[in-house]
Design a protein around this motif. Structure first.
Motif, PDB file in Angstrom:
ATOM      1  N   ILE A   1       0.958  -1.235   0.079  1.00 18.59           N
ATOM      2  CA  ILE A   1       0.146  -0.019  -0.012  1.00 18.59           C
ATOM      3  C   ILE A   1       0.964   1.300   0.029  1.00 18.59           C
ATOM      4  CG2 ILE A   1      -1.556   1.290   1.444  1.00 18.59           C
ATOM      5  CD1 ILE A   1      -2.957  -1.280   2.228  1.00 18.59           C
ATOM      6  N   HIS A   2       1.964   1.291   0.830  1.00 21.48           N
ATOM      7  CA  HIS A   2       2.866   2.505   0.910  1.00 21.48           C
ATOM      8  C   HIS A   2       2.077   3.829   0.978  1.00 21.48           C
ATOM      9  CE1 HIS A   2       6.627   0.232   0.243  1.00 21.48           C
ATOM     10  NE2 HIS A   2       6.040  -0.141  -0.588  1.00 21.48           N
ATOM     11  N   SER A   3       1.323   3.799   2.187  1.00 19.67           N
ATOM     12  CA  SER A   3       0.300   4.954   2.288  1.00 19.67           C
ATOM     13  C   SER A   3       1.158   6.252   2.263  1.00 19.67           C
ATOM     14  CB  SER A   3      -0.542   4.669   3.677  1.00 19.67           C
ATOM     15  OG  SER A   3       0.264   4.631   4.642  1.00 19.67           O
ATOM     16  N   GLY A   4       2.342   6.383   2.747  1.00 13.04           N
ATOM     17  CA  GLY A   4       2.936   7.765   2.736  1.00 13.04           C
ATOM     18  C   GLY A   4       3.157   8.460   1.604  1.00 13.04           C
ATOM     19  N   SER A   5       2.913   7.599   0.373  1.00 14.81           N
ATOM     20  CA  SER A   5       3.137   8.093  -1.029  1.00 14.81           C
ATOM     21  C   SER A   5       1.800   8.816  -1.515  1.00 14.81           C
ATOM     22  CB  SER A   5       3.561   7.033  -1.652  1.00 14.81           C
ATOM     23  OG  SER A   5       4.845   6.558  -1.471  1.00 14.81           O
ATOM     24  N   PHE A   6       0.703   8.359  -0.873  1.00 13.50           N
ATOM     25  CA  PHE A   6      -0.622   8.741  -1.676  1.00 13.50           C
ATOM     26  C   PHE A   6      -0.878  10.140  -1.537  1.00 13.50           C
ATOM     27  CE2 PHE A   6      -2.543   4.660  -0.408  1.00 13.50           C
ATOM     28  CZ  PHE A   6      -2.000   3.855  -1.279  1.00 13.50           C
ATOM     29  N   ASP A   7      -1.505  10.797  -2.508  1.00 10.98           N
ATOM     30  CA  ASP A   7      -1.890  12.152  -2.759  1.00 10.98           C
ATOM     31  C   ASP A   7      -3.225  12.491  -3.277  1.00 10.98           C
ATOM     32  OD1 ASP A   7      -1.245  11.645  -5.165  1.00 10.98           O
ATOM     33  OD2 ASP A   7       0.348  12.795  -5.612  1.00 10.98           O
ATOM     34  N   ASN A   8      -3.991  11.484  -3.202  1.00 12.79           N
ATOM     35  CA  ASN A   8      -5.418  11.797  -4.014  1.00 12.79           C
ATOM     36  C   ASN A   8      -6.392  10.915  -3.096  1.00 12.79           C
ATOM     37  OD1 ASN A   8      -7.507  11.735  -5.546  1.00 12.79           O
ATOM     38  ND2 ASN A   8      -6.462  12.209  -7.274  1.00 12.79           N
ATOM     39  N   GLN A   9      -7.110  11.510  -2.136  1.00 11.24           N
ATOM     40  CA  GLN A   9      -8.050  10.770  -1.522  1.00 11.24           C
ATOM     41  C   GLN A   9      -9.230  10.078  -2.223  1.00 11.24           C
ATOM     42  OE1 GLN A   9      -8.274  10.639   2.133  1.00 11.24           O
ATOM     43  NE2 GLN A   9      -9.933   9.286   2.040  1.00 11.24           N
ATOM     44  N   LYS A  10      -9.609  10.820  -3.383  1.00  6.56           N
ATOM     45  CA  LYS A  10     -10.874  10.189  -4.055  1.00  6.56           C
ATOM     46  C   LYS A  10     -10.266   8.854  -5.014  1.00  6.56           C
ATOM     47  CE  LYS A  10     -13.400  14.509  -4.786  1.00  6.56           C
ATOM     48  NZ  LYS A  10     -13.930  15.306  -5.638  1.00  6.56           N
ATOM     49  N   LYS A  11      -9.099   8.977  -5.343  1.00  4.47           N
ATOM     50  CA  LYS A  11      -8.646   7.940  -6.012  1.00  4.47           C
ATOM     51  C   LYS A  11      -8.382   6.490  -5.273  1.00  4.47           C
ATOM     52  CE  LYS A  11      -8.123   9.686 -10.495  1.00  4.47           C
ATOM     53  NZ  LYS A  11      -8.739   9.020 -11.541  1.00  4.47           N
ATOM     54  N   ILE A  12      -7.998   6.816  -3.993  1.00  2.00           N
ATOM     55  CA  ILE A  12      -7.930   5.577  -2.791  1.00  2.00           C
ATOM     56  C   ILE A  12      -9.212   5.040  -2.651  1.00  2.00           C
ATOM     57  CG2 ILE A  12      -7.023   4.845  -0.913  1.00  2.00           C
ATOM     58  CD1 ILE A  12      -4.917   5.768  -3.025  1.00  2.00           C
ATOM     59  N   GLU A  13     -10.234   6.042  -2.442  1.00  2.40           N
ATOM     60  CA  GLU A  13     -11.565   5.546  -1.986  1.00  2.40           C
ATOM     61  C   GLU A  13     -12.441   4.870  -3.273  1.00  2.40           C
ATOM     62  OE1 GLU A  13     -13.606   9.282  -1.090  1.00  2.40           O
ATOM     63  OE2 GLU A  13     -12.847   9.382   1.010  1.00  2.40           O
ATOM     64  N   TYR A  14     -11.810   5.105  -4.601  1.00  2.00           N
ATOM     65  CA  TYR A  14     -12.360   4.523  -5.454  1.00  2.00           C
ATOM     66  C   TYR A  14     -12.046   3.020  -5.546  1.00  2.00           C
ATOM     67  CZ  TYR A  14     -12.153   2.491 -10.188  1.00  2.00           C
ATOM     68  OH  TYR A  14     -12.091   1.718 -11.557  1.00  2.00           O
ATOM     69  N   ALA A  15     -10.499   3.187  -5.052  1.00  2.00           N
ATOM     70  CA  ALA A  15      -9.780   1.657  -5.330  1.00  2.00           C
ATOM     71  C   ALA A  15     -10.532   0.707  -4.092  1.00  2.00           C
ATOM     72  CB  ALA A  15      -8.208   1.748  -5.185  1.00  2.00           C
ATOM     73  N   ILE A  16     -10.606   1.371  -2.883  1.00  2.00           N
ATOM     74  CA  ILE A  16     -11.406   0.441  -1.893  1.00  2.00           C
ATOM     75  C   ILE A  16     -12.846   0.203  -2.285  1.00  2.00           C
ATOM     76  CG2 ILE A  16     -12.311   0.628   0.463  1.00  2.00           C
ATOM     77  CD1 ILE A  16      -9.068   1.027   0.263  1.00  2.00           C
ATOM     78  N   ASN A  17     -13.411   0.869  -2.882  1.00  2.00           N
ATOM     79  CA  ASN A  17     -14.779   0.427  -3.485  1.00  2.00           C
ATOM     80  C   ASN A  17     -14.488  -0.800  -4.470  1.00  2.00           C
ATOM     81  OD1 ASN A  17     -16.370   2.418  -1.870  1.00  2.00           O
ATOM     82  ND2 ASN A  17     -16.077   3.924  -3.478  1.00  2.00           N
ATOM     83  N   LEU A  18     -13.449  -0.521  -5.225  1.00  2.00           N
ATOM     84  CA  LEU A  18     -13.413  -1.616  -6.175  1.00  2.00           C
ATOM     85  C   LEU A  18     -12.939  -3.252  -5.456  1.00  2.00           C
ATOM     86  CD1 LEU A  18     -13.289  -1.631  -9.279  1.00  2.00           C
ATOM     87  CD2 LEU A  18     -10.720  -1.369  -9.020  1.00  2.00           C
ATOM     88  N   ILE A  19     -12.269  -2.756  -4.490  1.00  2.00           N
ATOM     89  CA  ILE A  19     -11.884  -4.271  -3.655  1.00  2.00           C
ATOM     90  C   ILE A  19     -13.314  -4.636  -3.050  1.00  2.00           C
ATOM     91  CG2 ILE A  19     -10.900  -4.913  -1.367  1.00  2.00           C
ATOM     92  CD1 ILE A  19      -8.633  -2.927  -1.974  1.00  2.00           C
ATOM     93  N   ASN A  20     -13.911  -3.953  -2.552  1.00  2.00           N
ATOM     94  CA  ASN A  20     -15.317  -4.428  -2.002  1.00  2.00           C
ATOM     95  C   ASN A  20     -16.335  -4.846  -2.784  1.00  2.00           C
ATOM     96  OD1 ASN A  20     -14.515  -3.765   0.729  1.00  2.00           O
ATOM     97  ND2 ASN A  20     -15.312  -1.703   0.933  1.00  2.00           N
ATOM     98  N   GLU A  21     -16.139  -4.298  -4.035  1.00  2.00           N
ATOM     99  CA  GLU A  21     -17.231  -4.809  -5.185  1.00  2.00           C
ATOM    100  C   GLU A  21     -16.921  -6.253  -5.697  1.00  2.00           C
ATOM    101  OE1 GLU A  21     -16.872  -2.089  -8.258  1.00  2.00           O
ATOM    102  OE2 GLU A  21     -17.984  -0.266  -7.182  1.00  2.00           O
ATOM    103  N   GLN A  22     -15.711  -6.694  -5.286  1.00  2.00           N
ATOM    104  CA  GLN A  22     -15.334  -8.096  -5.720  1.00  2.00           C
ATOM    105  C   GLN A  22     -16.004  -9.196  -4.701  1.00  2.00           C
ATOM    106  OE1 GLN A  22     -13.591  -8.063  -8.457  1.00  2.00           O
ATOM    107  NE2 GLN A  22     -13.728  -5.824  -8.266  1.00  2.00           N
ATOM    108  N   GLU A  23     -16.633  -8.724  -3.576  1.00  2.00           N
ATOM    109  CA  GLU A  23     -17.469  -9.570  -2.645  1.00  2.00           C
ATOM    110  C   GLU A  23     -16.742 -10.854  -2.507  1.00  2.00           C
ATOM    111  OE1 GLU A  23     -21.335  -9.681  -4.447  1.00  2.00           O
ATOM    112  OE2 GLU A  23     -21.800  -7.775  -3.835  1.00  2.00           O
ATOM    113  N   SER A  24     -15.341 -10.770  -2.363  1.00  2.00           N
ATOM    114  CA  SER A  24     -14.582 -12.271  -1.898  1.00  2.00           C
ATOM    115  C   SER A  24     -15.173 -12.634  -0.610  1.00  2.00           C
ATOM    116  CB  SER A  24     -13.072 -11.672  -2.227  1.00  2.00           C
ATOM    117  OG  SER A  24     -12.816 -11.494  -3.575  1.00  2.00           O
ATOM    118  N   ASP A  25     -14.752 -13.850  -0.390  1.00  2.00           N
ATOM    119  CA  ASP A  25     -14.823 -14.396   0.825  1.00  2.00           C
ATOM    120  C   ASP A  25     -14.083 -13.805   1.709  1.00  2.00           C
ATOM    121  OD1 ASP A  25     -17.087 -16.732   0.508  1.00  2.00           O
ATOM    122  OD2 ASP A  25     -15.477 -17.017  -1.258  1.00  2.00           O
ATOM    123  N   SER A  26     -12.781 -13.473   1.560  1.00  2.00           N
ATOM    124  CA  SER A  26     -11.758 -12.916   2.165  1.00  2.00           C
ATOM    125  C   SER A  26     -10.950 -11.927   1.598  1.00  2.00           C
ATOM    126  CB  SER A  26     -10.823 -13.902   3.272  1.00  2.00           C
ATOM    127  OG  SER A  26     -10.064 -14.924   2.157  1.00  2.00           O
TER     128      SER A  26
END
Length: 408
Positions: free
Chosen positions: A168-193
């Motif tokens: 993840i290397h969170s110290g490099s991020f500079d765009n909140q909306k892009k990261i939130e989009y990626a988090i939503n993309l992870i949850n959209e997969q509806e994986s078991d874990s």
């Protein structure tokens, strides 16, 4: 001395590559613009890298200054290669003329405009690509889906889906909306874990302060499991003392807990369904060469049997080559990260895959199989040093486990 050497190399390639531009146009305005751009990039880089940097690494302006230098140097290097080749040919022609007509004065033929145009045209490709990677490519998230077959997968887990993220290397991020989009993309997969394979930060636990609530939104039915990567230990920054370094690591471990992630420190957890189970096994970082070696596979797998189905989280894929793939405890699937695919390369799915990192790591991106055991090397969620990605995009892996033999 190293700064003097760097500046000398930088200016040499800039001046030499400028010959191509000067061959095409004699405009003084273009000359002035080129000089200002060249010195501006150099000055910005020197300013950023001579400032105090208590966090260490390539955060903020340091990363961007490095990116601009890489883009400009790549373009000038390619142009200089063309100019050097032309100069060799010009020198040969001039020497031949002098040998065949000794009375003539020695003079080099003029540079050819079309060759300079070709040089600048080709040089524009890496220049534009590296700039694109800094502003668009680093958030160009891709969901890569794999289906893997195992004869010994418990039948209750046939079709079980795992989402893997890494680096993840969170110290490099500079765009909140892009990261939130990626988090939503992870949850959209509806994986078991969801399994995270290390490097939450670049160096400091405080890098997660703006992002803890964001990553806490990652959810799955069976939870989120995580491990540490080499950057999580704080080894790449100067500490006042060992106590401060230890406190940073403890703070980082607590962040995993705050986000609802189950951090595996050379240990394992069972997931049970209908009286059957699989094990998630997590080792601390173990890397070949000079990387930290805290991973203990024997400790992590203590009490497990070879016939148990296991998914192993190991940040550095070199551990798979060194020990995991041959381990008698039979780790059917390993998930790793670490390489980032070097954040630069060329991929044509199903046809071609190349990155300079492949000369360092045998397993550097995607699925590999040996002895009936698999490893997936995730290309990484974030970025480090160069603040971008070119050709090797940030990845969310989705792996479906299937019982049975692989279709021919």
């Amino acid at each position: 001395m190293r700064w003097i050497f760097f500046v000398a190399i930088y200016l040499f390639f800039n001046i030499y590559a400028y010959q191509a531009l000067r061959t095409i146009t004699k405009s003084n305005w273009i000359t002035v613009g080129y000089i200002l751009l060249s010195l501006g990039i150099l000055g910005y880089f020197l300013y950023q890298w001579t400032q105090p940097n208590p966090q260490g690494g390539f955060n903020g302006g340091r990363g961007y200054s490095l990116g601009f230098v890489l883009a400009f140097m790549a373009a000038n290097l390619i142009t200089a290669i063309f100019m050097l080749g032309e100069d060799v040919v010009r020198l040969i022609f001039a020497a031949y003329e002098k040998l065949t007509a000794p009375s003539t004065s020695f003079s080099l033929p003029s540079r050819r405009t079309f060759l300079s145009q070709i040089a600048l045209g080709i040089a524009a490709i890496p220049f534009a690509s590296l700039l694109y990677g800094m502003y668009q490519g680093k958030y160009n998230y891709k969901v890569l889906k794999y289906t893997l077959f195992f004869e010994d997968l418990p039948s209750s887990f046939d079709g079980y889906r795992i989402t893997q993220i890494s680096d993840i290397h969170s110290g490099s991020f500079d765009n909140q909306k892009k990261i939130e989009y990626a988090i939503n993309l992870i949850n959209e997969q509806e994986s078991d874990s969801v399994l995270f394979t290390g490097d939450l930060v670049n160096n400091l636990a405080t890098e997660m302060d703006p992002w803890t609530s964001t990553f806490s939104k990652i959810k799955s039915k069976d939870g989120v499991y995580s491990i540490l990567g080499n950057h999580d230990y704080g080894d790449y920054v100067a500490w006042e003392n060992d106590k401060a370094k230890h406190a940073n690591l403890e703070d980082l471990k607590n962040i995993h807990s705050k986000m609802g992630w189950d951090l595996l420190l050379n240990e394992h957890r069972f997931i049970e369904k209908n009286g059957e189970r699989i094990a998630f096994v997590g080792v601390e970082n173990w890397g070949s060469g000079g990387f930290k070696k805290k991973g203990d596979l024997n400790k992590a797998g203590n009490g497990l049997k070879p016939e148990d189905f296991k998914v192993l989280l190991s940040h550095d894929p070199s551990y798979w080559q060194e020990k995991i793939k041959n381990d008698p405890n039979n780790y059917q699937l390993t998930l790793s990260g670490h390489t980032h695919g070097m954040q630069f390369g060329i991929e044509i799915p199903g046809w071609f895959k190349w990155s300079p990192v492949q000369y360092r790591y045998e397993n550097w991106a995607g699925i590999y199989e040996e002895f009936g055991r698999y490893i997936n090397v995730n290309r990484g969620f974030g970025y480090l040093a160069y603040p971008g990605r070119v050709g090797i995009w940030p990845e969310i892996s989705v792996i479906e486990l299937k019982r049975g033999s692989r279709p021919s």
